[in-house]
Design a protein around this motif. Structure first.
Motif, PDB file in Angstrom:
ATOM      1  N   UNK A 270      38.441  86.819  29.548  1.00 10.49           N
ATOM      2  CA  UNK A 270      39.254  87.600  28.620  1.00 10.49           C
ATOM      3  C   UNK A 270      40.411  88.250  29.374  1.00 10.49           C
ATOM      4  N   UNK A 271      41.609  88.062  28.838  1.00 11.56           N
ATOM      5  CA  UNK A 271      42.807  88.548  29.524  1.00 11.56           C
ATOM      6  C   UNK A 271      43.711  89.245  28.516  1.00 11.56           C
ATOM      7  N   UNK A 272      44.280  90.354  28.973  1.00  5.10           N
ATOM      8  CA  UNK A 272      45.163  91.118  28.105  1.00  5.10           C
ATOM      9  C   UNK A 272      46.621  90.772  28.422  1.00  5.10           C
ATOM     10  N   UNK A 273      47.444  90.828  27.397  1.00  9.38           N
ATOM     11  CA  UNK A 273      48.880  90.600  27.554  1.00  9.38           C
ATOM     12  C   UNK A 273      49.462  91.639  28.527  1.00  9.38           C
ATOM     13  N   UNK A 307      48.553  80.850  29.730  1.00 10.13           N
ATOM     14  CA  UNK A 307      48.094  82.185  30.124  1.00 10.13           C
ATOM     15  C   UNK A 307      46.693  82.108  30.722  1.00 10.13           C
ATOM     16  N   UNK A 308      45.832  81.299  30.095  1.00  8.41           N
ATOM     17  CA  UNK A 308      44.484  81.112  30.617  1.00  8.41           C
ATOM     18  C   UNK A 308      44.548  80.531  32.033  1.00  8.41           C
ATOM     19  N   UNK A 309      45.352  79.481  32.183  1.00  5.97           N
ATOM     20  CA  UNK A 309      45.432  78.806  33.478  1.00  5.97           C
ATOM     21  C   UNK A 309      45.971  79.756  34.547  1.00  5.97           C
ATOM     22  N   UNK A 310      47.048  80.460  34.205  1.00  3.67           N
ATOM     23  CA  UNK A 310      47.656  81.313  35.217  1.00  3.67           C
ATOM     24  C   UNK A 310      46.787  82.510  35.554  1.00  3.67           C
ATOM     25  N   UNK A 311      46.061  83.015  34.579  1.00  4.71           N
ATOM     26  CA  UNK A 311      45.202  84.164  34.890  1.00  4.71           C
ATOM     27  C   UNK A 311      44.035  83.725  35.772  1.00  4.71           C
ATOM     28  N   UNK A 312      43.586  82.488  35.589  1.00  8.00           N
ATOM     29  CA  UNK A 312      42.550  81.973  36.487  1.00  8.00           C
ATOM     30  C   UNK A 312      43.094  81.812  37.897  1.00  8.00           C
ATOM     31  N   UNK A 313      44.343  81.388  37.977  1.00  7.06           N
ATOM     32  CA  UNK A 313      44.941  81.097  39.267  1.00  7.06           C
ATOM     33  C   UNK A 313      45.411  82.395  39.944  1.00  7.06           C
ATOM     34  N   UNK A 318      49.056  88.504  33.120  1.00  4.80           N
ATOM     35  CA  UNK A 318      48.312  89.460  32.308  1.00  4.80           C
ATOM     36  C   UNK A 318      47.354  90.329  33.112  1.00  4.80           C
ATOM     37  N   UNK A 319      46.500  91.041  32.384  1.00  2.00           N
ATOM     38  CA  UNK A 319      45.515  91.903  33.016  1.00  2.00           C
ATOM     39  C   UNK A 319      44.138  91.329  32.744  1.00  2.00           C
TER      40      UNK A 319
END
Lengths: 514, 432
Positions: A270-273, A307-313, A318-319
């Motif tokens: 789960x990632x926030x904007x 967004x999912x990919x970049x937050x994993x990387x 995001x937060x």
């Protein structure tokens, strides 16, 4: 249609740059009221031809003749061609993000009373024009606050503000999702009924097949042929044949999947904007990747795949709020990009020019950029090793360049993408996330990139492909997840994947049974 | 490619900014020769060359740090003030606390590092643009200099003056030259020969054709010739003079930083950050660390430059370091760095700095007033960068090319644009 009078004729246009002949004896005939597509691979000369037409390369800079509305036209600059009613809308939109819609529509063309800008008239005409192009927004809204699809419409409104007769669109749908693209194409059809002629340049052949009346195909700076879509019974394969000069038996290379165990798993991600703190861009996402598997992520633009990919990387977007990542059964922490690289992740971004590459670099430096330690001892780079690595990738991926010392900026889009792939292959990843790996790349290079993806899978790596082109996902992936508004809404195996089913899952809030 | 271009490429190695550097070296040689004629041979006398080195070494030291700051995409306006501030702190500390002068130098470097870290903190971790941070620093440390020194001059002891006004001692047989300078020259000759040999070997290992032997020989001969000439000039000055100590410090720094920026992983990261910060970040580069480092490093080099200046003028004063930042920035840009970051070399910046220094020196020798010298320097900066911008927009890089262009006609090769993949193109004639 062919009975309609000729609006534009370009005769044996030749344009040379220092060292290269970009156009050689190109001919183009556009009839009034038609939608005329220009097709060709990257570097075939499409954009150059349009720049000649619009006066970016002024009269005298090229040889040949342009006849427009029955007379010879000699445009000295863009202004001259615009006065004649020829307006070009470039792939990279020429809008000022910090200005309002109205201001942008009339930029450089402001209605005036005396010296002052007549904002009242501007506002009124802006509303008219927006209605004409089907843009429902506050005319005072800032361009940066509205989506890419609507920005495209502003560009068109801008063209209408200049009293357009011949509208040229360079890759108008490249950055749009399917529904925005559809809306744009409908708009072009409507303009046609109003007698406006359009020239469209696009890599999306299905769109061209659907919308164009005639097609001129360029290859290597020459006119190959002009097809009448209805009379010649043109389909995608026919266009491809013209573009590449032979039949492409298949759009996807042969590949026998050899899928192993699940080795990478994401739970409850789960990632926030980053700015809108009440918005979640990923909502409790769960997915897994097996060794040797190509996994697709389908979704509309803004669904939250990137967004999912970049937050994993390495939490690059995001937060991070919650979620765990497991690799080979053990939980791993991916708090920074270097940690992600250490754990064998690689992320090839969707926008290689903006965030994927340093365009000032040369090829060899770019290839080792993600893991320079591999060719360095005590922090000192071994130039021989660097050169050898780059040379190996140049041959393996068939990067078209005279030398790996050349600058990145000199390469075509497809070859730049291969450099990015080489860069991440060099980082020894176990899982590669490829975000729109074939965007803006022509048919031939696409085929090669699909081949590279298959080879990576055959080596036992997991590959995640994010793409907005459903045929690409269906042709390439062993399994496809669908994403809608930050939620993974379903999972489809290759055998069951068809566009309708995927599209349904990409546009539903309901979670499908997995 | 014309034979001239081939020769040029081979003489100066094979990287992308070669053309530009060639142009600058060409300009430098032209300026030296011009003033050599205009001043009736005064420019290349031992005395004048030694004076130029000791007078401009601190600006060139600043240019090294500034190059890295600019490559990373920042700017530092505070270097002159920081230099002056460190100068007064060190002078006061030596005067008031009887600090031995070597400790004074160490103190100065630490103060410089702290100031650099302070500015680096704001730039890297808070995200304030370096222009603002260092504009503030410019005021802050200029004021600090006057606050600590009561706007007065403070003398420094004899030993300290070595780094700014010192020369190599006279040792060994009476050759009529400064023997240690001769030794340095010899080492330099051997070093360039070794380097030439290494680069040939490297190219061979890369599987590339090394330049023809005669080109290597010619290149080596030119460099050795220049080194021998310079060595004899610097060694053959008034007895008791030699290559100045500050010049030796400068040469050491140039070698270290050239190596660092070109050949190390962390040096390359500076270029990555300046070229495309987001791409660098997504390749695992820690942006904040790189930015913090370049600013801190600049602080240390500014401190060193300040101390060398104080040593040279034997005292620290409130006017020290005025507008040094502008000279350093000008040197970097004349030397081919890009305003937007990501491009530039240490050696280029040094050549750029030397162009400015010799221009300044030559005009002064001719008795041209400070007012005119400034105007000329301003125009040179403008034209040098304008020429570069123009050349880039023409897709070519060097001055030579733009001079010879009107006399040459390049026939463009036939239409063979880059094709994406090797495949058979069928020969069907264009239909329709």
């Amino acid at each position: 249609m062919s009975a309609a009078p000729v609006l534009l004729e370009m005769r044996s246009i030749t344009k040379t740059f220092p060292g290269v002949k970009a156009l050689a004896d190109v001919n183009l005939v556009v009839r009034e009221g038609e939608i005329h597509a220009i097709c060709g691979e990257n570097g075939a000369g499409k954009s150059t031809l349009m720049k000649v037409l619009s006066g970016v390369y002024p009269y005298g800079d090229y040889s040949g003749e342009i006849r427009y509305r029955g007379e010879e036209a000699r445009f000295g600059d863009i202004r001259a061609s615009e006065q004649a009613g020829i307006v070009i809308i470039h792939q990279e939109l020429a809008l000022i993000p910090g200005m309002s819609i109205t201001e942008n529509i009339f930029l450089g063309n402001e209605p005036r009373t005396g010296l002052a800008i007549d904002w009242k008239t501007a506002q009124r005409r802006a509303l008219e024009l927006m209605k004409l192009v089907g843009l429902r927004e506050d005319p005072d809204a800032l361009v940066k606050d509205i989506g890419v699809g609507k920005q495209q419409l502003i560009e068109i409104a801008k063209a209408f503000a200049k009293d357009v007769k011949l509208l040229i669109l360079d890759e108008p749908t490249a950055a749009l999702n399917e529904s925005d693209s559809q809306q744009l194409l409908d708009l072009l059809r409507e303009f046609k009924t109003q007698g406006i002629t359009s020239i469209i340049i696009s890599h999306k052949l299905n769109e061209i097949e659907a919308i164009a009346d005639s097609i001129t195909i360029l290859r290597d700076g020459r006119t190959i042929e002009t097809l009448d879509v209805k009379a010649d019974g043109v389909n995608e394969d026919r266009i491809v044949r013209g573009m590449v000069g032979r039949d492409m038996e298949s759009r996807f290379p042969d590949h026998t999947p050899n899928v192993g165990e699940v080795f990478f798993e994401v739970r409850d991600w789960t990632v926030r904007h980053p700015i809108a703190t009440d918005r979640l861009v990923c909502k409790h996402a769960n997915f897994s990747v097996r060794r040797g598997e190509v996994v697709g992520f389908a979704g509309l633009m803004g669904a939250g795949r990137t967004e999912l990919a970049m937050s994993l990387f390495g939490r690059s977007y995001g937060t991070w709020l919650s979620g765990q990542v497991f690799k080979d059964g053990r939980e791993i922490k991916l708090r920074t990009v270097s940690e992600a690289i250490e754990h064998g992740l690689a992320y090839v971004s969707e926008d290689r020019k903006a965030i994927g590459l340093n365009l000032l670099d040369d090829i060899k430096t770019s290839i080792v950029a993600a893991k320079p330690a591999k060719i360095a001892r005590h922090g000192v780079i071994d130039e021989v090793a660097e050169h050898r690595v780059a040379e190996d990738y140049r041959q393996e991926l068939r990067i078209k360049t005279p030398s790996v010392d050349e600058g990145i900026s000199k390469l075509s889009g497809g070859n730049q993408q291969k450099v990015v792939l080489a860069k991440w292959m060099f980082s020894d990843p176990d899982l590669l996330i490829l975000d729109e790996p074939t965007r803006g790349i022509d048919v031939g290079a696409k085929f090669e990139i699909y081949g590279i993806i298959n080879r990576l899978a055959e080596q036992g790596k997991g590959v995640v492909v994010i793409s907005s082109e459903l045929p690409e996902l269906i042709g390439l992936c062993d399994r496809i997840y669908t994403v809608f508004e930050g939620t993974i809404t379903g999972e489809v195996a290759r055998a069951d994947a068809d566009p309708e089913r995927l599209m349904k899952q990409m546009t539903t809030t309901k979670k499908m049974p997995v | 490619m014309s034979g001239l271009q081939d020769l040029k490429k081979n003489l100066f190695g094979g990287t992308t900014s070669v053309g530009r550097q060639f142009g600058m070296i060409f300009t430098l040689v032209a300026i030296i020769l011009l003033f050599e004629v205009l001043t009736d041979g005064l420019t290349l006398t031992s005395g004048n060359l030694i004076a130029v080195v000791s007078q401009y070494s601190y600006i060139l030291i600043l240019a090294i740090g500034m190059l890295m700051v600019i490559v990373a995409g920042h700017i530092d306006l505070s270097v002159g003030s920081v230099a002056a501030f460190v100068g007064i702190v060190v002078a006061k500390a030596i005067q008031n606390f009887d600090l031995p002068w070597p400790l004074g130098i160490a103190l100065g470097l630490v103060v410089g590092a702290l100031i650099g870290a302070w500015q680096g903190f704001w730039v890297a971790y808070v995200g304030v643009p370096a222009f603002i941070v260092t504009l503030a620093g410019m005021l802050l440390f200029r004021g600090g200099n006057q606050f600590i020194g009561n706007a007065d001059t403070v003398p420094v002891p004899e030993g300290f003056r070595t780094i700014g006004a010192g020369y190599l001692p006279e040792v060994g047989p009476a050759t009529g030259y400064n023997n240690l300078t001769l030794l340095l020259g010899l080492i330099a000759c051997l070093a360039v020969a070794w380097r030439e040999w290494r680069s040939r070997k490297t190219r061979q290992e890369m599987g590339a054709e090394p330049a023809p032997l005669w080109i290597s020989g010619l290149r080596l001969a030119v460099m050795v010739g220049v080194i021998i000439f310079a060595t004899l000039r610097f060694a053959g000055g008034r007895v008791g003079t030699s290559l100045p100590v500050s010049g030796i410090i400068l040469i050491g720094l140039v070698l270290i930083y050239s190596f660092y920026t070109r050949n190390t992983v962390s040096g390359r990261r500076i270029y990555a950050v300046g070229g495309n910060a987001r791409a660098a970040e997504l390749s695992g580069v820690k942006l904040q660390r790189v930015n913090f480092f370049v600013m801190t490093n600049m602080g240390i080099l500014a401190a060193l430059a300040g101390m060398i200046f104080v040593a040279r003028s034997a005292a620290s004063g409130p006017q020290d370091g005025l507008s040094w930042e502008l000279d350093a920035i000008a040197a970097v840009f004349i030397g081919g760095a890009a305003v937007s970051g990501g491009l530039g070399t240490v050696s280029g910046s040094i050549v750029g700095g030397l162009v400015m220094a010799l221009l300044n020196n030559g005009l002064q020798l001719m008795g041209v007033g400070v007012d005119l010298v400034q105007m000329i320097k301003g125009l040179v900066l403008l034209f040098a960068v304008a020429l570069d911008v123009y050349n880039k927009s023409q897709g070519r890089f060097s001055i030579i090319d733009s001079i010879t262009r009107p006399f040459r006609r390049d026939e463009p090769p036939a239409a063979v644009p880059p094709v994406e993949s090797p495949r058979q193109t069928d020969k069907t004639p264009a239909a329709g």
